[in-house]
Design an enzyme around this catalytic site. Structure first.
Site, PDB file in Angstrom:
ATOM      1  CB  SER A 177      -0.156  -0.292   1.271  1.00 16.86           C
ATOM      2  OG  SER A 177      -1.874   1.175   1.125  1.00 16.86           O
ATOM      3  CB  ALA A 178       1.293   4.132   1.916  1.00 16.58           C
TER       4      ALA A 178
END
Length: 303
Positions: free
Chosen positions: A153-154
Site C-alpha cells: 500500500s503506502a
C-alpha cells in the site's frame, strides 16, 4: 470471481455494520483498529530472531531466521497504512514469516506518519532508511548486491519512489522491487476506485483521506506523489507487482505494470482473485495471503 470465504465474512460484517466511514474515525481510532486487525494475520513465527537496531539515528527492526548464518540477502520493507498508521507492530507477523520462508534478513523501516508529519516526511525517511541500511550492510551482515525493496500500500509507494530517487542520484540500486497493491495515484483516476470503493473494508474514502492528511495542499500530480504517471522508470531493476481483485487500487497497479513494460523495465504482475486491499496481512483467514507471502519470500531468496 467470488470472494474467498474468510474475506467474504469480513466484507459481510463491514456491510452489515453500515459500511462505517474511515473519515468518521479520529486518527487514534484508525491506528488502534489497524493494530487490532493483526489478530487476522496468522501464527506468530518463532523460528526467527527479532532485534531493534539504531544506526545513524534511524531505528530499524531486523528479522533473521534462526538457522541462517553469514551474510544474507536482505528485504527492506516499508509498511502500509495510508501514510497515517502502521509500524513495526502492525507488520510483525508478516515480516517474521517472510524472514523464515526466505532464509533472508528482513529489515523494517518505520517512517513518520501524518497528520503529525506531512509530505515529504515519509518519503524522506524511507530513502534515509534504505541508505543507512546499504551503508551499514557489513554491520547488518547482509549482501548489498542482493537487497530487495518492498512494501504494501503506502509502503509499496515508498519502495518505488525510494528506488527512483536512488536512480536519479546515481546511487546504489536494489536488486529488485516487490510492490504489494501500491498506492500510486493520488488523483484516484481509475475505475476500480468506483467499482471497489465502497464495500470492501478498505474503501475509497479510507485511502483518499490518508492522502489528504499526508499531502495537505501539495500538488497531487507531483512525480513523487503520484508516481504512476512518471516517464522515468527506465533503468529500474526488475519489478514485481501484486494486485487484489476487489481493491480500489487494482487498476492503477496493473497500469503501472503496463507503463513500466512500455518503458523497458523487466516487470511482472500478479492479480490475486477473491481478495481485497490489505489481504497480505490476513494470512490467518486467507489462502491467497499465505500464497503471496510464500511467493514474495521466494523472490527475495532468488534476488
Amino acid at each position: 470471481m467470488a470472494l474467498e470465504k474468510g474475506i467474504a465474512g469480513l466484507v459481510s460484517d463491514f456491510i452489515a455494520a453500515g459500511r462505517p466511514s474511515a473519515r468518521a474515525s479520529n486518527i487514534d481510532e484508525r491506528r488502534a483498529g489497524y493494530i487490532a486487525s493483526t489478530s487476522l494475520a496468522g501464527e506468530t513465527e518463532t523460528r526467527v530472531q527479532v532485534e531493534d537496531v539504531t544506526l545513524e539515528g534511524v531505528t530499524l527492526r531486523v528479522f533473521s531466521p534462526l538457522e541462517a548464518n553469514g551474510k544474507l540477502p536482505a528485504l527492506i520493507y516499508y509498511h502500509g497504512g495510508c501514510f497515517i498508521s502502521g509500524g513495526f507492530a502492525t507488520h510483525d507477523k508478516q515480516l517474521r514469516q517472510l524472514a523464515w520462508y526466505s532464509g533472508c534478513r528482513v529489515i523494517a523501516v518505520q517512517y513518520r506518519l501524518a497528520p503529525e508529519h506531512r509530505w515529504p516526511a515519509a518519503h524522506d525517511d524511507a530513502r534515509q532508511g534504505a541508505e543507512v541500511i546499504w551503508k551499514n550492510a557489513e554491520r547488518l551482515n547482509i549482501d548489498p548486491q542482493r537487497i530487495t525493496l518492498a512494501g504494501d500500500s503506502a509502503g509499496g509507494h515508498l519502495a518505488l519512489v525510494t528506488a527512483l530517487r536512488l536512480k536519479a542520484a546515481v546511487a546504489w540500486q536494489p536488486a529488485q522491487l516487490v510492490l504489494i497493491y501500491p498506492m500510486l495515484d493520488a488523483t484516484a483516476y481509475f475505475d476500480s476506485y468506483t467499482f471497489n470503493g465502497s464495500d470492501y473494508v478498505i474503501t475509497r474514502d479510507a485511502l483518499l483521506s490518508g492522502y489528504e492528511m499526508y499531502l495537505g495542499d501539495t500538488d497531487h500530480l507531483l512525480p513523487d506523489v503520484s508516481p504512476l504517471w512518471r516517464d522515468d522508470f527506465a533503468g529500474l531493476p526488475p519489478v514485481h507487482i501484486i494486485t487484489a481483485e476487489f481493491d480500489p487500487l487494482c487498476d492503477e497497479g496493473e497500469a503501472l505494470y503496463q507503463h513500466m513494460t512500455d518503458q523497458g523495465v523487466s516487470c511482472t504482475c500478479s492479480r490475486y482473485l477473491g481478495v481485497i486491499h490489505g489481504f497480505f496481512q490476513l494470512a490467518g483467514i486467507s489462502q491467497s495471503a499465505r500464497d503471496a507471502i510464500q511467493d514474495v519470500a521466494a523472490r527475495v531468496a532468488r534476488a
